[in-house]
Scaffold this motif. Structure first.
Motif, short mmCIF file in Angstrom:
data_model
loop_
_atom_site.label_atom_id
_atom_site.label_comp_id
_atom_site.label_asym_id
_atom_site.label_seq_id
_atom_site.Cartn_x
_atom_site.Cartn_y
_atom_site.Cartn_z
N ARG A 273 4.83 6.03 -2.75
CA ARG A 273 6.13 5.32 -2.75
C ARG A 273 6.04 3.96 -2.52
O ARG A 273 6.79 2.95 -3.13
N ILE A 274 5.15 3.58 -1.68
CA ILE A 274 5.44 2.04 -1.21
C ILE A 274 4.57 1.36 -2.14
O ILE A 274 5.01 0.25 -2.54
N VAL A 275 3.52 1.68 -2.62
CA VAL A 275 2.81 0.88 -3.56
C VAL A 275 3.42 0.79 -4.93
O VAL A 275 3.51 -0.10 -5.56
N GLN A 276 4.10 1.90 -5.29
CA GLN A 276 5.06 1.92 -6.61
C GLN A 276 6.08 0.82 -6.29
O GLN A 276 6.40 0.03 -7.38
N PHE A 277 6.73 0.91 -5.43
CA PHE A 277 7.77 -0.08 -5.00
C PHE A 277 7.28 -1.65 -4.87
O PHE A 277 7.76 -2.56 -5.61
N ALA A 278 6.16 -1.69 -4.50
CA ALA A 278 5.48 -3.24 -4.33
C ALA A 278 5.05 -3.52 -5.53
O ALA A 278 5.34 -4.71 -5.96
N ALA A 279 4.49 -2.76 -6.42
CA ALA A 279 4.09 -3.32 -8.01
C ALA A 279 5.31 -3.61 -8.63
O ALA A 279 5.44 -4.57 -9.52
N ARG A 280 6.59 -2.85 -8.49
CA ARG A 280 7.84 -3.22 -9.06
C ARG A 280 8.26 -4.50 -8.55
O ARG A 280 8.89 -5.29 -9.39
N VAL B 48 3.46 0.84 5.65
CA VAL B 48 2.35 1.48 5.43
C VAL B 48 1.68 1.47 7.07
O VAL B 48 1.46 2.84 7.07
N VAL B 49 1.86 0.61 7.74
CA VAL B 49 1.17 1.15 9.05
C VAL B 49 1.93 2.11 9.82
O VAL B 49 1.44 2.99 10.45
N GLU B 50 3.35 2.07 9.58
CA GLU B 50 3.95 3.13 10.27
C GLU B 50 3.54 4.59 9.74
O GLU B 50 3.14 5.62 10.60
N GLU B 51 3.16 4.61 8.43
CA GLU B 51 2.72 5.95 7.92
C GLU B 51 1.43 6.01 8.14
O GLU B 51 1.01 7.45 8.15
N LEU B 52 0.58 5.12 8.27
CA LEU B 52 -0.76 5.33 8.85
C LEU B 52 -0.90 6.13 10.22
O LEU B 52 -1.91 6.89 10.29
N THR B 53 -0.13 5.83 10.95
CA THR B 53 -0.11 6.11 12.27
C THR B 53 0.92 7.30 12.58
O THR B 53 0.85 7.93 13.74
N ALA B 54 1.63 7.89 11.26
CA ALA B 54 2.70 8.93 11.80
C ALA B 54 1.87 10.38 11.74
O ALA B 54 0.74 10.28 11.19
N ARG B 55 2.39 11.13 12.43
CA ARG B 55 1.90 12.45 12.10
C ARG B 55 1.78 13.10 10.69
O ARG B 55 2.78 12.69 10.13
N PRO B 56 0.70 13.68 10.27
CA PRO B 56 0.87 14.42 8.99
C PRO B 56 1.95 15.26 8.72
O PRO B 56 2.51 16.10 9.63
N ARG B 57 2.57 15.11 7.61
CA ARG B 57 3.69 15.76 7.23
C ARG B 57 3.41 17.09 6.38
O ARG B 57 4.26 17.49 5.56
#
Length: 168
Positions: free
Chosen positions: A33-40, A154-163
């Motif tokens: 979702r983050i990279v799709q948003f960044a590209a747009r 992205v950093v928040e998601e990198l360090t978040a517990r897997p869902r």
């Protein structure tokens, strides 16, 4: 072509990267979702979350690029690892570090690159959120602010517990 420098804290950086347990894992919606948003948002054909290990930059998430990794020695992201500010290359053909890089002279024909470092709370940089275009570009202060905000997500998601599988 100038190869990326090896950061002084490379051993610690690689340990932090491995501790994330994300290398070579399947795609996850939370990153896509983050990279799709960044590209747009930036109107670029390629956006990536790149994690840099000893030998390669591996793409945890990607838009506009079929490859899932490239060699670290030709990576733009490798150059950003030791920097304190985002690496912005407005025209790679005019930059002696990249003008003869195979990623510039051949596919994907990079001309513009902006990479915001994925810096963990420890201060260690594990990769970048990057934007790529085949045409020269510039970023203004507002653009850099938006890129910084996306990098923080992205950093928040990198360090978040897997869902769970696929990451919601």
């Amino acid at each position: 072509m100038k190869q990326p420098p090896i950061p002084e804290n490379e051993s610690e950086r690689l340990g932090a990267l491995r501790a994330l347990l994300l290398l070579d894992t399947p795609p996850e919606k939370r990153f896509d979702r983050i990279v799709q948003f960044a590209a747009r948002e930036f109107d670029v054909p390629i956006a990536l979350i790149s994690l840099v290990d000893e030998n390669r930059q591996w793409f945890k998430s990607r838009v506009g690029l079929d490859a899932c990794e490239t060699s670290r020695e030709v990576s733009f992201c490798g150059h950003a690892l030791s920097m304190d500010v985002p690496l912005v290359i407005e025209d790679a053909l005019l930059d002696e570090r990249f003008a003869d890089n195979p990623l510039v002279t051949g596919p994907p024909h990079i001309r513009f690159y902006a990479g915001a470092q994925l810096r963990l709370a420890s201060g260690l940089v594990v990769g970048t959120l990057c934007l790529i275009d085949q045409a020269p570009r510039t970023l203004d202060e507002m653009d850099l602010g938006i890129l910084g905000s996306l990098r923080a997500l992205v950093v928040e998601e990198l360090t978040a517990r897997p869902r769970g599988a696929g990451g919601a």
